[in-house]
Design a protein around this motif. Structure first.
Motif, PDB file in Angstrom:
ATOM      1  N   UNK A 231      64.004  15.982  35.017  1.00  0.00           N
ATOM      2  CA  UNK A 231      63.267  16.639  33.950  1.00  0.00           C
ATOM      3  C   UNK A 231      62.499  17.864  34.419  1.00  0.00           C
ATOM      4  N   UNK A 232      62.448  18.082  35.706  1.00  0.00           N
ATOM      5  CA  UNK A 232      61.777  19.256  36.247  1.00  0.00           C
ATOM      6  C   UNK A 232      62.371  19.575  37.605  1.00  0.00           C
ATOM      7  N   UNK A 233      62.219  20.812  38.047  1.00  0.00           N
ATOM      8  CA  UNK A 233      62.743  21.163  39.354  1.00  0.00           C
ATOM      9  C   UNK A 233      63.000  22.658  39.464  1.00  0.00           C
ATOM     10  N   UNK A 234      63.793  23.020  40.453  1.00  0.00           N
ATOM     11  CA  UNK A 234      64.148  24.410  40.720  1.00  0.00           C
ATOM     12  C   UNK A 234      65.664  24.537  40.736  1.00  0.00           C
ATOM     13  N   UNK A 235      66.161  25.611  40.177  1.00  0.00           N
ATOM     14  CA  UNK A 235      67.603  25.831  40.255  1.00  0.00           C
ATOM     15  C   UNK A 235      67.890  27.301  40.521  1.00  0.00           C
ATOM     16  N   UNK A 236      69.019  27.509  41.212  1.00  0.00           N
ATOM     17  CA  UNK A 236      69.499  28.860  41.471  1.00  0.00           C
ATOM     18  C   UNK A 236      70.673  29.150  40.556  1.00  0.00           C
ATOM     19  N   UNK A 237      70.673  30.345  40.016  1.00  0.00           N
ATOM     20  CA  UNK A 237      71.758  30.794  39.153  1.00  0.00           C
ATOM     21  C   UNK A 237      72.257  32.129  39.681  1.00  0.00           C
ATOM     22  N   UNK A 238      73.561  32.253  39.821  1.00  0.00           N
ATOM     23  CA  UNK A 238      74.159  33.514  40.256  1.00  0.00           C
ATOM     24  C   UNK A 238      74.793  34.176  39.031  1.00  0.00           C
ATOM     25  N   UNK A 239      74.059  35.111  38.432  1.00  0.00           N
ATOM     26  CA  UNK A 239      74.520  35.737  37.195  1.00  0.00           C
ATOM     27  C   UNK A 239      75.405  36.939  37.514  1.00  0.00           C
ATOM     28  N   UNK A 240      76.518  37.108  36.820  1.00  0.00           N
ATOM     29  CA  UNK A 240      77.448  38.188  37.162  1.00  0.00           C
ATOM     30  C   UNK A 240      76.889  39.584  36.914  1.00  0.00           C
ATOM     31  N   UNK A 241      75.851  39.699  36.086  1.00  0.00           N
ATOM     32  CA  UNK A 241      75.316  41.020  35.763  1.00  0.00           C
ATOM     33  C   UNK A 241      74.060  41.367  36.544  1.00  0.00           C
ATOM     34  N   UNK A 242      73.148  40.413  36.721  1.00  0.00           N
ATOM     35  CA  UNK A 242      71.858  40.734  37.340  1.00  0.00           C
ATOM     36  C   UNK A 242      71.701  40.178  38.740  1.00  0.00           C
ATOM     37  N   UNK A 243      72.655  39.373  39.186  1.00  0.00           N
ATOM     38  CA  UNK A 243      72.556  38.793  40.516  1.00  0.00           C
ATOM     39  C   UNK A 243      71.923  37.409  40.511  1.00  0.00           C
ATOM     40  N   UNK A 244      71.478  36.970  41.671  1.00  0.00           N
ATOM     41  CA  UNK A 244      70.966  35.598  41.806  1.00  0.00           C
ATOM     42  C   UNK A 244      69.505  35.503  41.389  1.00  0.00           C
ATOM     43  N   UNK A 245      69.198  34.442  40.651  1.00  0.00           N
ATOM     44  CA  UNK A 245      67.832  34.141  40.230  1.00  0.00           C
ATOM     45  C   UNK A 245      67.473  32.741  40.698  1.00  0.00           C
ATOM     46  N   UNK A 246      66.203  32.554  41.028  1.00  0.00           N
ATOM     47  CA  UNK A 246      65.674  31.220  41.287  1.00  0.00           C
ATOM     48  C   UNK A 246      64.582  30.957  40.263  1.00  0.00           C
ATOM     49  N   UNK A 247      64.752  29.906  39.469  1.00  0.00           N
ATOM     50  CA  UNK A 247      63.803  29.601  38.403  1.00  0.00           C
ATOM     51  C   UNK A 247      63.385  28.142  38.506  1.00  0.00           C
ATOM     52  N   UNK A 248      62.207  27.853  37.995  1.00  0.00           N
ATOM     53  CA  UNK A 248      61.774  26.470  37.857  1.00  0.00           C
ATOM     54  C   UNK A 248      61.955  26.052  36.402  1.00  0.00           C
ATOM     55  N   UNK A 249      62.282  24.779  36.200  1.00  0.00           N
ATOM     56  CA  UNK A 249      62.464  24.285  34.834  1.00  0.00           C
ATOM     57  C   UNK A 249      61.592  23.066  34.581  1.00  0.00           C
ATOM     58  N   UNK A 250      61.151  22.958  33.350  1.00  0.00           N
ATOM     59  CA  UNK A 250      60.367  21.816  32.869  1.00  0.00           C
ATOM     60  C   UNK A 250      60.966  21.356  31.550  1.00  0.00           C
ATOM     61  N   UNK A 251      60.983  20.039  31.337  1.00  0.00           N
ATOM     62  CA  UNK A 251      61.565  19.477  30.118  1.00  0.00           C
ATOM     63  C   UNK A 251      60.488  18.754  29.317  1.00  0.00           C
ATOM     64  N   UNK A 252      60.491  18.982  28.011  1.00  0.00           N
ATOM     65  CA  UNK A 252      59.489  18.389  27.126  1.00  0.00           C
ATOM     66  C   UNK A 252      60.200  17.758  25.924  1.00  0.00           C
ATOM     67  N   UNK A 253      60.076  16.430  25.814  1.00  0.00           N
ATOM     68  CA  UNK A 253      60.649  15.767  24.638  1.00  0.00           C
ATOM     69  C   UNK A 253      59.749  16.064  23.445  1.00  0.00           C
ATOM     70  N   UNK A 254      60.341  16.532  22.344  1.00  0.00           N
ATOM     71  CA  UNK A 254      59.562  16.967  21.186  1.00  0.00           C
ATOM     72  C   UNK A 254      59.037  15.743  20.430  1.00  0.00           C
ATOM     73  N   UNK A 255      57.729  15.629  20.246  1.00  0.00           N
ATOM     74  CA  UNK A 255      57.165  14.428  19.618  1.00  0.00           C
ATOM     75  C   UNK A 255      57.692  14.160  18.212  1.00  0.00           C
TER      76      UNK A 255
END
Length: 292
Positions: A231-255
């Motif tokens: 539900x949370x963490x860090x991921x790397x994405x290699x985008x063909x247009x802008x290059x590699x990004x490292x982002x953190x993600x958080x998940x929230x179940x909608x009440x």
């Protein structure tokens, strides 16, 4: 159906096999073990139930397993919180009275995202990417940044807007995710947890069956019976247009919409990854046909 006798049997057998007897204070016993992990009688002993009863539970032949017994089995097998929830979920259908022939296969109502949530998504852009996931990891809604981060979601047919299908079946997936194996395990763990929460959902059945048919990697990971929602963490994405990004993600179940999860993606202020998120949101850096 995903949750016939084979589901609980495969899950409990896998969890037995994953345990080292020494970890739970058991000796190797007389004679050489012919299989990995714990024997049924050892699980029964640790759970404080008879071997016959545990065997019937594992074989899916115990129609009314109490919560206390499930908790005892969970403790004996050292299950994580996510695995305990999954065990309870796959055992629940065996405790429900029948509501009518064929009810389990009736389609569920289509999922819709409320206008208030869509406005929230729009307000998060450009520096916060966001998507809303529904049952079976379907992508229901997104803002400009979230919709372009891993895939150009707008270009996908609605039935293909599913994170599991994209990770395992899109040819560009391994290139997009430098840590593909970790991403694949995360997806399988989340999808199995989803299947436990919604055992009668035809869409989840459809996604799982397609992946079992078409992806050897999915079949291997699914057979391991892992349940570990990420539900949370860090991921790397290699985008063909802008290059590699490292982002953190958080998940929230909608009440108000508990079957929907808001997932946000952020990068540190002033970082290269944040600049690239802004480029994605602007749209000028995303080439046409970026999804193969």
């Amino acid at each position: 159906m995903l949750h016939g006798e084979i589901e609980i049997s495969a899950f409990l057998k896998a969890r037995r096999a994953a345990l080292d007897p020494a970890e739970v204070g058991l000796p190797d016993g007389v004679g050489r073990r012919r299989v990995r992990g714990l024997r049924r009688e050892e699980v029964a002993q640790l759970a404080g139930i008879s071997v016959d009863y545990y065997t019937r539970i594992e074989q899916g032949r115990a129609p009314a397993v109490s919560d206390s017994v499930l908790d005892a089995v969970a403790r004996a097998l050292r299950l994580s919180d996510g695995e305990v929830a999954y065990l309870r979920n796959i055992a629940v259908p065996r405790r429900r009275p029948a509501e009518g022939a064929g009810d389990c296969c009736l389609p569920l109502p289509a999922q819709t995202v409320r206008p208030e949530i869509r406005r929230l998504l729009a307000a998060m852009a450009p520096t916060v990417g966001a998507v809303v996931l529904g049952r079976g990891l379907d992508i229901l809604a997104w803002n400009t940044t979230g919709g372009r981060l891993s895939w150009d979601i707008e270009t996908l047919a609605p039935e293909r807007r599913n994170t599991a299908l994209l990770v395992f079946l899109e040819p560009a997936s391994r290139e997009r995710y430098p840590d593909w194996e970790n991403k694949a395990e995360e997806i399988v763990g989340n999808l199995r947890a989803e299947s436990g929460r919604h055992p009668d959902d035809p869409r989840i059945c459809e996604v799982v069956h397609e992946l079992l048919d078409r992806s050897p990697e999915f079949r291997r990971l699914w057979a391991a019976q892992g349940v570990h929602e990420c539900l949370r963490g860090t991921k790397r994405v290699r985008h063909p247009a802008v290059g590699e990004l490292t982002v953190t993600f958080e998940s929230f179940r909608l009440p108000v919409d508990p079957e929907q999860v808001l997932v946000t993606y952020t990068a540190p202020a002033g970082s290269v990854s944040e600049d690239r998120l802004r480029e994605l949101a602007a749209g000028t850096a995303v080439p046409a046909g970026s999804v193969p």
